[in-house]
Design a protein around this motif. Structure first.
Motif, mmCIF file in Angstrom:
data_model
loop_
_atom_site.group_PDB
_atom_site.id
_atom_site.type_symbol
_atom_site.label_atom_id
_atom_site.label_comp_id
_atom_site.label_asym_id
_atom_site.label_seq_id
_atom_site.Cartn_x
_atom_site.Cartn_y
_atom_site.Cartn_z
ATOM 1 N N PRO A 1 -11.421 -23.845 62.473
ATOM 2 C CA PRO A 1 -12.674 -24.816 61.754
ATOM 3 C C PRO A 1 -13.915 -24.652 62.489
ATOM 4 O O PRO A 1 -14.132 -24.792 63.552
ATOM 5 N N ALA A 2 -15.058 -24.419 61.667
ATOM 6 C CA ALA A 2 -16.249 -24.261 62.271
ATOM 7 C C ALA A 2 -16.783 -25.275 62.938
ATOM 8 O O ALA A 2 -17.355 -25.440 64.116
ATOM 9 N N HIS A 3 -16.304 -26.579 62.477
ATOM 10 C CA HIS A 3 -16.903 -27.842 63.283
ATOM 11 C C HIS A 3 -16.535 -28.138 64.453
ATOM 12 O O HIS A 3 -16.972 -28.636 65.384
ATOM 13 N N LEU A 4 -15.262 -27.538 64.742
ATOM 14 C CA LEU A 4 -14.683 -27.315 66.298
ATOM 15 C C LEU A 4 -15.317 -26.342 67.185
ATOM 16 O O LEU A 4 -15.562 -26.882 68.359
ATOM 17 N N VAL A 5 -15.354 -25.427 66.512
ATOM 18 C CA VAL A 5 -16.438 -24.269 67.324
ATOM 19 C C VAL A 5 -17.732 -25.038 67.872
ATOM 20 O O VAL A 5 -18.363 -24.950 68.763
ATOM 21 N N ASP A 6 -18.431 -25.562 66.537
ATOM 22 C CA ASP A 6 -19.549 -26.053 66.778
ATOM 23 C C ASP A 6 -19.598 -27.260 67.897
ATOM 24 O O ASP A 6 -20.418 -27.405 68.601
ATOM 25 N N GLY B 1 -13.136 -31.120 75.939
ATOM 26 C CA GLY B 1 -13.213 -32.518 75.505
ATOM 27 C C GLY B 1 -13.990 -32.718 74.307
ATOM 28 O O GLY B 1 -13.605 -33.335 73.145
ATOM 29 N N GLY B 2 -15.175 -32.042 74.241
ATOM 30 C CA GLY B 2 -16.130 -32.270 73.178
ATOM 31 C C GLY B 2 -15.408 -31.573 71.754
ATOM 32 O O GLY B 2 -15.561 -32.178 70.724
ATOM 33 N N MET B 3 -14.459 -30.656 71.897
ATOM 34 C CA MET B 3 -13.766 -29.904 71.062
ATOM 35 C C MET B 3 -12.705 -30.764 70.560
ATOM 36 O O MET B 3 -12.524 -31.159 69.232
ATOM 37 N N THR B 4 -11.907 -31.251 71.485
ATOM 38 C CA THR B 4 -10.738 -32.165 71.174
ATOM 39 C C THR B 4 -11.133 -33.620 70.608
ATOM 40 O O THR B 4 -10.156 -34.066 69.830
ATOM 41 N N ASP B 5 -12.303 -34.075 70.992
ATOM 42 C CA ASP B 5 -12.692 -35.291 70.383
ATOM 43 C C ASP B 5 -12.870 -35.010 68.973
ATOM 44 O O ASP B 5 -12.601 -35.838 67.805
ATOM 45 N N ALA B 6 -13.481 -33.921 68.611
ATOM 46 C CA ALA B 6 -13.799 -33.494 67.209
ATOM 47 C C ALA B 6 -12.689 -33.351 66.328
ATOM 48 O O ALA B 6 -12.567 -33.465 65.003
ATOM 49 N N LEU B 7 -11.483 -32.844 66.817
ATOM 50 C CA LEU B 7 -10.129 -32.655 66.254
ATOM 51 C C LEU B 7 -9.488 -33.732 66.128
ATOM 52 O O LEU B 7 -8.778 -34.125 64.955
ATOM 53 N N PRO C 1 -14.277 -26.366 86.489
ATOM 54 C CA PRO C 1 -13.141 -27.202 85.716
ATOM 55 C C PRO C 1 -13.362 -28.665 85.563
ATOM 56 O O PRO C 1 -13.083 -29.352 84.496
ATOM 57 N N GLY C 2 -13.710 -29.263 86.642
ATOM 58 C CA GLY C 2 -13.677 -30.799 86.685
ATOM 59 C C GLY C 2 -12.191 -31.420 86.629
ATOM 60 O O GLY C 2 -11.226 -30.603 86.943
ATOM 61 N N ASP C 3 -12.204 -32.634 86.038
ATOM 62 C CA ASP C 3 -10.887 -33.434 86.055
ATOM 63 C C ASP C 3 -10.343 -32.978 84.392
ATOM 64 O O ASP C 3 -11.157 -33.473 83.546
ATOM 65 N N ALA C 4 -9.149 -32.481 84.585
ATOM 66 C CA ALA C 4 -8.388 -32.256 83.237
ATOM 67 C C ALA C 4 -8.191 -33.848 82.252
ATOM 68 O O ALA C 4 -8.141 -33.196 81.181
ATOM 69 N N ARG C 5 -8.171 -34.760 82.979
ATOM 70 C CA ARG C 5 -8.075 -36.015 82.043
ATOM 71 C C ARG C 5 -9.373 -36.151 81.316
ATOM 72 O O ARG C 5 -9.055 -37.024 80.582
ATOM 73 N N HIS C 6 -10.512 -35.426 81.410
ATOM 74 C CA HIS C 6 -11.400 -35.613 80.398
ATOM 75 C C HIS C 6 -10.989 -35.203 78.862
ATOM 76 O O HIS C 6 -11.540 -35.663 78.226
ATOM 77 N N VAL C 7 -9.958 -34.280 79.075
ATOM 78 C CA VAL C 7 -9.349 -33.590 77.715
ATOM 79 C C VAL C 7 -8.214 -34.691 77.535
ATOM 80 O O VAL C 7 -7.904 -35.273 76.152
ATOM 81 N N LEU D 1 -19.738 -25.704 71.288
ATOM 82 C CA LEU D 1 -20.847 -24.849 71.746
ATOM 83 C C LEU D 1 -22.043 -26.020 72.060
ATOM 84 O O LEU D 1 -22.661 -26.048 72.877
ATOM 85 N N THR D 2 -21.683 -27.332 71.082
ATOM 86 C CA THR D 2 -22.707 -28.153 71.307
ATOM 87 C C THR D 2 -22.648 -28.884 72.844
ATOM 88 O O THR D 2 -23.438 -29.153 73.621
ATOM 89 N N ALA D 3 -21.245 -29.211 73.030
ATOM 90 C CA ALA D 3 -21.157 -29.646 74.516
ATOM 91 C C ALA D 3 -21.475 -28.597 75.507
ATOM 92 O O ALA D 3 -21.945 -28.865 76.632
ATOM 93 N N LEU D 4 -21.113 -27.181 75.397
ATOM 94 C CA LEU D 4 -21.614 -26.548 76.186
ATOM 95 C C LEU D 4 -22.927 -26.176 76.655
ATOM 96 O O LEU D 4 -23.477 -26.073 77.630
#
Length: 290
Positions: A193-198, A109-115, A31-37, A201-204
């Motif tokens: 939205p597909a860009h959030l899934v993208d 965080g990769g997804m929430t940044d996109a949001l 999980p790491g540090d939740a503050r990345h989100v 998956l890009t970050a993963l």
């Protein structure tokens, strides 16, 4: 409100004494540090609307159209993160995404940044980052990582075939053809939205390792950990450098008006101003997420 210096100092205090280990693959990093989100969302103007002394944290976007719930007190196989739209009667259809306890915070965080940024004019195909990373597709169309422990599936929904469900399963290795125990699960319900899934998956599938402390929990013992070239100070600096541009962009972006209110056009020059309408109640002051 932006992330405060005190909040960044607390993040630095947490990581200053940890010798970082490069950890890969990302789906096994833990999980790491939740503050990345939460720091990224706070920098983008999201505010905490839950009790400050409750471990169940709820953050709301500046326009109150999206919510993020963090419930770390639930079981390790339950969802710890839940991101959704609010049922406000707007044009945006309802959607939600959930993530298990061992989902890396950096990937969420990769997804929430996109949001928090304007969506692209054309929605991407979330299969592309999987194909670019060389993940294999089976006879059913699902993708799996090279170690076979992470599976990505798409499910077409009769209500919204253009915006299907997506599921991510991370399991222990199969034994004698039987699926191993579940480690963590992410789910994107139809209409996400597909860009959030993208973005997720890009970050993963990014092959760059994630940094973890020596005693941080990983998702599985087979995660590969080596001494990082980054110092603890550099790990903290990387986090700060990610947050500051989000804060700067938020300050220069016009703040959307609150839901349920409307802007009244200015009267023509020389015209008498209209009778003032009763002021709409404003939401209470909300403290930024820690």
């Amino acid at each position: 409100m932006p992330v405060s210096e005190r909040q960044l100092a607390e993040f630095a205090d947490k990581h200053a004494w940890q010798v970082p280990l490069d950890t890969s693959p990302r789906h096994l990093a833990g999980p790491g540090d939740a503050r990345h989100v939460t720091h990224g969302l706070a920098a983008a103007g999201w505010t905490r609307i839950s009790d400050l002394f409750n471990t169940h944290m709820t953050l709301a976007s500046p326009d109150h159209r999206h919510l993020l719930e963090f419930t770390p007190e639930t079981g390790s196989l339950a969802r710890w993160w839940h991101l959704s739209t609010r049922l406000s009667g707007r044009d945006e259809p309802y959607w939600n995404a959930s993530f298990g306890a061992l989902t890396p915070a950096e990937v969420i965080g990769g997804m929430t940044d996109a949001l928090t940024t304007p969506p692209p004019t054309a929605q991407p195909d979330p299969w592309h980052p999987l194909e670019a990373a060389g993940w294999l597709r089976d006879e059913h169309g699902a993708a799996r990582s090279a170690d076979g422990m992470c599976h990505i599936e798409q499910h077409r929904h009769s209500k919204s075939r253009d915006m299907p469900d997506w599921s991510v399963y991370v399991r222990e290795p199969s034994v004698n053809g039987y699926l191993g125990p579940l480690l963590w699960h992410a789910r994107f319900r139809y209409n996400t939205p597909a860009h959030l899934v993208d973005a997720f998956l890009t970050a993963l599938t990014d092959t760059a390792p994630l940094q973890r402390g020596k005693f941080d929990r990983t998702a599985h013992p087979s995660a590969v950990q080596t001494a990082s070239l980054l110092s603890p100070a550099q790990v903290v600096t990387a986090h700060t450098h990610r947050i500051k541009p989000i804060t700067a962009q938020t300050r220069t972006t016009p703040h959307p008006h609150q839901p349920g209110t409307s802007r009244t056009p200015a009267p023509p020059t020389g015209a008498a101003p209209p009778n003032p309408a009763p002021a709409s109640p404003q939401p209470p002051h909300l403290r930024p997420a820690h």
